[in-house]
Design an enzyme around this catalytic site. Sequence first.
Site, mmCIF file in Angstrom:
data_model
loop_
_atom_site.group_PDB
_atom_site.id
_atom_site.type_symbol
_atom_site.label_atom_id
_atom_site.label_comp_id
_atom_site.label_asym_id
_atom_site.label_seq_id
_atom_site.Cartn_x
_atom_site.Cartn_y
_atom_site.Cartn_z
ATOM 1 N N SER A 292 0.832 -1.213 0.000
ATOM 2 C CA SER A 292 0.000 0.000 0.000
ATOM 3 C C SER A 292 0.861 1.255 0.000
ATOM 4 O O SER A 292 2.002 1.258 0.461
ATOM 5 C CB SER A 292 -0.906 0.025 1.233
ATOM 6 O OG SER A 292 -1.770 -1.086 1.253
HETATM 7 N N1 SAH Z 1 -1.085 -4.799 4.068
HETATM 8 C C1 SAH Z 1 -0.395 -5.103 2.824
HETATM 9 C C2 SAH Z 1 -1.227 -4.674 1.627
HETATM 10 C C3 SAH Z 1 -1.259 -5.757 0.608
HETATM 11 S S1 SAH Z 1 -2.474 -5.560 -0.668
HETATM 12 C C4 SAH Z 1 0.980 -4.477 2.804
HETATM 13 O O1 SAH Z 1 1.291 -3.667 3.684
HETATM 14 O O2 SAH Z 1 1.783 -4.827 1.935
HETATM 15 C C5 SAH Z 1 -3.846 -6.487 -0.023
HETATM 16 C C6 SAH Z 1 -3.589 -7.928 0.330
HETATM 17 O O3 SAH Z 1 -4.854 -8.492 0.702
HETATM 18 C C7 SAH Z 1 -3.068 -8.791 -0.806
HETATM 19 O O4 SAH Z 1 -1.870 -9.416 -0.399
HETATM 20 C C8 SAH Z 1 -4.182 -9.815 -1.052
HETATM 21 O O5 SAH Z 1 -3.729 -11.087 -1.446
HETATM 22 C C9 SAH Z 1 -4.863 -9.848 0.311
HETATM 23 N N2 SAH Z 1 -6.237 -10.329 0.322
HETATM 24 C C10 SAH Z 1 -7.231 -10.121 -0.603
HETATM 25 N N3 SAH Z 1 -8.375 -10.728 -0.231
HETATM 26 C C11 SAH Z 1 -8.105 -11.345 0.968
HETATM 27 C C12 SAH Z 1 -8.884 -12.156 1.860
HETATM 28 N N4 SAH Z 1 -10.156 -12.466 1.621
HETATM 29 N N5 SAH Z 1 -8.296 -12.613 2.990
HETATM 30 C C13 SAH Z 1 -6.995 -12.323 3.263
HETATM 31 N N6 SAH Z 1 -6.213 -11.578 2.454
HETATM 32 C C14 SAH Z 1 -6.749 -11.089 1.324
#
Ligand code: SAH
Length: 213
Positions: free
Chosen positions: A64
């Site tokens: 993010s």
């Molecule tokens: N907090 C992360 C942001 C990653 S983007 C960071 O700091 O890098 C969002 C993430 O949510 C992705 O890795 C994606 O695979 C995950 N995601 C999407 N749907 C999800 C779900 N139902 N349960 C768990 N993770 C999920």
Amino acid sequence: MKDTFKHQGMRQQLVETLITKGIKDEAVLKAIGKIPRHLFMDSGFIDHAYVDKAFPIAADQTISQPYTVAFQSELLQVKPGDKVLEIGTGSGYQCAVLIELGAKVYSIERQQELFKKTSKFLPKIGYRAKKLIFGDGYKGLPEEAPFDSIIVTAGAPFVPKPLLSQLAINGRLVIPVGDDVQVMTLFIRKGPKEFEKHELGEFRFVPLLEDKN
Ligand code: SAH
């Protein structure tokens, strides 16, 4: 890979940028000033680590934007010792911010590749979550509820009921809600069935997907 004075300097500039964009929480700014974000990215891209932008990581996902991480973290109002659930571990960067804020972090990721990579990486740089889970965040983590706060780091088409029900009284859920564009939404649990809702502007996230992969 190392953390050098150059990286530290770039990080301080990023913190200044976040301040001009309106982030005020000292603890959040301090955490972002401390965490080596470049280590959360593939080595070819480390020049992008300290600009205020989201960036691709593995499995078509993104780390993010720092402003978004700061904005969501500020809304959580984490106190040391709080039990916090994160949905979407991704690179682990947001998780590291929460650990710096003193939270006991439980974080769920649905992409196995990312789950494995981040589970190895975070402890290697000294960040120990209480538990990293490979699973579907739509269900939350009932066996560890209630949580002082819950943060969703992917765009949710709707607010999953289990997340509201796993909040402690006075607990806070921060969740971007919407399909193409998401409205950052804060729920504060005022009673067993009573929630205060605040909408705090538009953001763009990768989608929250059902089931694990
Ligand atoms: N907090 C992360 C942001 C990653 S983007 C960071 O700091 O890098 C969002 C993430 O949510 C992705 O890795 C994606 O695979 C995950 N995601 C999407 N749907 C999800 C779900 N139902 N349960 C768990 N993770 C999920």
